[in-house]
Structures are given as C-alpha cells and as structure tokens.
Design an enzyme around this catalytic site. Structure first.
Site, PDB file in Angstrom:
ATOM      1  N   GLU A 154     -16.034   6.113   4.906  1.00  0.00           N
ATOM      2  CA  GLU A 154     -15.505   5.613   5.968  1.00  0.00           C
ATOM      3  C   GLU A 154     -15.266   6.695   7.065  1.00  0.00           C
ATOM      4  OE1 GLU A 154     -11.268   4.841   5.411  1.00  0.00           O
ATOM      5  OE2 GLU A 154     -11.140   5.936   3.651  1.00  0.00           O
ATOM      6  N   LYS A 158      -2.602   6.465   1.506  1.00  0.00           N
ATOM      7  CA  LYS A 158      -2.446   6.917   3.001  1.00  0.00           C
ATOM      8  C   LYS A 158      -1.530   8.143   2.851  1.00  0.00           C
ATOM      9  CE  LYS A 158      -2.409   4.770   7.436  1.00  0.00           C
ATOM     10  NZ  LYS A 158      -3.350   5.465   7.763  1.00  0.00           N
ATOM     11  N   ARG A 178       0.833  -1.323   0.109  1.00  0.00           N
ATOM     12  CA  ARG A 178       0.035  -0.099   0.083  1.00  0.00           C
ATOM     13  C   ARG A 178       0.564   1.301  -0.083  1.00  0.00           C
ATOM     14  NH1 ARG A 178      -4.486   0.231   4.347  1.00  0.00           N
ATOM     15  NH2 ARG A 178      -2.738   0.731   5.755  1.00  0.00           N
TER      16      ARG A 178
HETATM   17  N1  PLP Z   1      -9.187   4.244   6.782  1.00  0.00           N
HETATM   18  C1  PLP Z   1      -8.169   5.184   7.121  1.00  0.00           C
HETATM   19  C2  PLP Z   1      -8.611   6.691   6.501  1.00  0.00           C
HETATM   20  C3  PLP Z   1      -7.327   4.789   7.620  1.00  0.00           C
HETATM   21  O1  PLP Z   1      -6.556   5.959   8.343  1.00  0.00           O
HETATM   22  C4  PLP Z   1      -6.901   3.821   8.235  1.00  0.00           C
HETATM   23  C5  PLP Z   1      -5.711   3.496   9.095  1.00  0.00           C
HETATM   24  O2  PLP Z   1      -4.797   2.937   8.460  1.00  0.00           O
HETATM   25  C6  PLP Z   1      -7.679   2.709   7.975  1.00  0.00           C
HETATM   26  C7  PLP Z   1      -8.978   2.938   7.258  1.00  0.00           C
HETATM   27  C8  PLP Z   1      -7.567   1.242   8.318  1.00  0.00           C
HETATM   28  O3  PLP Z   1      -6.544   0.704   7.527  1.00  0.00           O
HETATM   29  P1  PLP Z   1      -5.826  -0.407   7.962  1.00  0.00           P
HETATM   30  O4  PLP Z   1      -6.769  -1.595   8.465  1.00  0.00           O
HETATM   31  O5  PLP Z   1      -4.809  -0.952   7.038  1.00  0.00           O
HETATM   32  O6  PLP Z   1      -5.138   0.065   9.252  1.00  0.00           O
HETATM   33  C1  COI Z   2      -3.839   3.356  11.485  1.00  0.00           C
HETATM   34  O1  COI Z   2      -4.933   2.912  12.029  1.00  0.00           O
HETATM   35  O2  COI Z   2      -2.794   2.764  11.355  1.00  0.00           O
HETATM   36  C2  COI Z   2      -4.006   4.720  11.116  1.00  0.00           C
HETATM   37  O3  COI Z   2      -3.330   5.134  10.399  1.00  0.00           O
HETATM   38  C3  COI Z   2      -5.139   5.558  11.507  1.00  0.00           C
HETATM   39  C4  COI Z   2      -4.701   6.731  12.185  1.00  0.00           C
HETATM   40  C5  COI Z   2      -5.863   7.667  12.344  1.00  0.00           C
HETATM   41  C6  COI Z   2      -4.126   6.690  13.542  1.00  0.00           C
END
Ligand code: PLP
Ligand code: COI
Length: 342
Positions: free
Chosen positions: A220, A184, A82
């Site tokens: 989201e 991200k 990612r």
């Molecule tokens: N959506 C957003 C906007 C996020 O910042 C995060 C955090 O990483 C997620 C979703 C969840 O992603 P993940 O499960 O890969 O941490």
């Molecule tokens: C994560 O879950 O790793 C994120 O980056 C979310 C952040 C808002 C702390």
C-alpha cells in the site's frame, strides 16, 4: 447555526482549529465519563509514554453535509473496531465502541458550523487518537491514557484533487510480516516520514511499499490502500496481512460488486504484473485520499503509465468514486447501517 466564513473550495489537507474537541482519561484502570472541551492544548509529563516510546494509535473518518442539508458520518463503527484492534496490539486499554461512536457524534455536532457545505469539495475530517500519558522510562506500557477526538475541515489530500499522480516504488519498507502494518499506530507513520520526504524531493506524490519479506508484492502507500482495474474492467485488490484494513477499500469492494456489478478479486498482486501492463487503472483509496487516481508508477527509473493517462481518472475508477461519494453525500441510497446521521 451559521457556517464559518472559510473558503471551503480552496482548502487543502491541513489543520484548522475548530471550537470543540472530546477528551476522556483512563486512570486507575478505568475510563472517566469524558467531556467536550474548548482546550486544544495537552499538558503531560516530559516522560509520558507517548513521548518516549511512541505508544499512540489513531483513526480517521469524515463528516459530510448531504444534498438535503443533513450531517452524516460514514461507518464510524468500523473505525471504533479498528481502534480497538490497534489499542490491543500496543497494549493500550481499548476505548469502548459505543462510547467511540457517541464521542464522534458529539464532536461533529459541536462543530457543525465547520462542516463544509454540500458540493464544496471539502469535508470535516475527524481524528480520534489515544496515547500513553503517565511517565514511562523502562520499556513497558503506560498505566494512564488519554483518548481525544478533534475535527478539522479539509480539502483533497493530494494537490490537484482528482488529477492522476505519479508514485514511486519505495526503497524503504513500511511494515514487517508480523509487525504493526495492519493497525493504525503512529509509529507506522513516523517511520514513513523519511520515505515520503525522499519521494517528494524526487518529485513523486507518494510511495508504493512492497512486502518487506520478498519485495516483489504490492502492499500500500503511506496513507492509503491500492486498487487496480484489470483488462476486463474488474477490480483487483492486493491482499496482505501487513496492510491497514482500509474502510474505504472494504466499502469499495461492496460498491463494485453490489452497485456496479463488477467482479472483485482480492489476491496477492506482484510488482511485475503491474509494470508489465496487466492493469488499466489504479487508485489510492482511504478516508483522506477518497480515491486518488494513479497515472504513473516509477520503479527505479522504469515507468509504467496506466491507460487512462495523466489527465483524468479512468472510467471504472470514476464510477467507483461517484458511487462511493454519492453514498456518503446522500445522493445514492446507502447499504443498511453505513450512514450515521448526526
Ligand atoms: N492505509 C493507510 C496506511 C492509512 O493510513 C489509511 C488511512 O486511514 C488507509 C490505508 C485507508 O484507510 P481508511 O479507508 O479506513 O481511511
Ligand atoms: C486517513 O485517511 O484517515 C488517514 O489517516 C491517512 C493519513 C495519511 C492522513
């Protein structure tokens, strides 16, 4: 090895400086060898690309101590992938996948004493990030970049841990249809700050963002994807090209189908279905959020409270939570390739 003297179970989601971090620099068209360092400070030009035009992307993953005392991380290969996608979208040189995984391992290994003990409710949060570091004044990509990873022990993202939260439907947009919502990038979070401060001032824990084109579909929150449980106890996951492809959410879809025998439907979800009571449970999922139950949604004063209410997680959400965290902490056998031992 001896654990640091930290009140692990009292930790919130904050920053605590640990001993070592990883740094690698991209200069003259290539990444250097990279190294661990004690130095948590970064010195850069006043005109660095990241400071002027926010050219920065990041990742988030966790290290866990398992029941039998191993230290593991969860699917870091997907974070590496990612981050490569994020970097390409912001015209940055991708950090190679193998090196990303190796650097994560080095940082966790060098900070083993900060990995919270099994059962403490805390984990070691790992933050890889990279940014344009040389002077940039015309709007263009930087030439030089720095990639870093630090780690910090954390507790629950939302105060109260597993207690259901109330979220609001935001008046602000998070991502445009062909924007950067699916990567991200720091810029996505900068533009959400006013919305989150507004939500907090109004007494809400988070914002649910709608699709910015029609403002009718669930996207989201600022830091997590959303999952719903329908009246039959099956999982419904909002589908959109402008949300972050959450690794937790993608893993939960597999957990729900393969471990719990639930159906998983990934489709567009409208705000009106949610507010008219089509779903019994709702959770926010992400690395930081794990699965945080949503008890109530407020859409401009109109409230919907999920069946599970405001006291505890819904039954299906709880099963998903227990299975996912069981896999991460080594009490439930993981699918092949999900767990990387340090
Ligand atoms: N959506 C957003 C906007 C996020 O910042 C995060 C955090 O990483 C997620 C979703 C969840 O992603 P993940 O499960 O890969 O941490
Ligand atoms: C994560 O879950 O790793 C994120 O980056 C979310 C952040 C808002 C702390």
């Amino acid at each position: 090895m001896s654990k640091k003297d930290i009140a692990w179970s009292d930790l919130g989601f904050g920053y605590i400086k640990t001993d070592k971090r990883y740094v690698s620099n991209f200069k003259d068209g290539k990444w250097d060898d990279g190294t661990l360092t004690d130095d948590d400070m970064i010195i850069m030009s006043e005109c660095a690309g990241v400071l002027q035009y926010a050219q920065t992307v990041f990742e988030g993953l966790k290290a866990y101590e398992t029941k039998d005392g191993k230290i593991v991380t969860f699917r870091p290969d997907l974070n590496a992938d990612r981050m490569i996608d994020s970097a390409k979208r912001l015209e940055m040189p991708p950090f190679p996948k193998g090196r990303f995984i190796d650097a994560v391992k080095q940082v966790v290994d060098a900070n083993r004493d900060y990995v919270p003990p099994y059962g403490s409710g805390a984990t070691l949060y790992i933050r890889p990030y990279m940014f344009g570091i040389n002077p940039v004044i015309g709007v263009k990509p930087a030439d030089d970049y720095q990639f870093r990873i630090f780690a910090t022990p954390v507790g629950p993202y939302f105060k109260g841990g597993a207690k259901p939260i109330t979220v609001k439907i935001s008046d602000f947009d998070r991502a445009a249809p062909k924007g950067t919502g699916n990567i991200k990038a720091g810029l996505n979070y900068a533009m959400s700050l006013h919305a989150i401060v507004t939500a907090h001032n109004e007494g809400f824990a988070e914002n649910i963002y709608l699709d910015s084109a029609t403002r009718t579909k669930i996207e989201e929150t600022g830091g997590a994807n959303i999952i719903f449980v329908d009246a039959d106890g099956n999982i419904v996951i909002p589908k959109s090209d402008s949300i972050l492809p959450s690794i937790t959410r993608r893993s939960l879809a597999i957990v729900a189908e393969k471990y719990l025998g639930l159906k998983v439907d990934q489709r567009e979800v409208t705000l009106s279905e949610v507010m008219s009571g089509q779903f019994k449970e709702c959770g926010l999922c992400g690395t930081a959020a794990v699965i945080s139950p949503v008890g109530r949604i407020n859409d401009h004063g109109k409230e919907f409270t999920f069946e599970a209410g405001m006291e505890s997680m819904g039954k299906v959400t709880q099963k998903l939570y227990d299975t996912l965290t069981g896999i991460q902490m080594g009490t439930i056998e993981a699918p092949e390739g999900w767990i990387y031992e340090i």
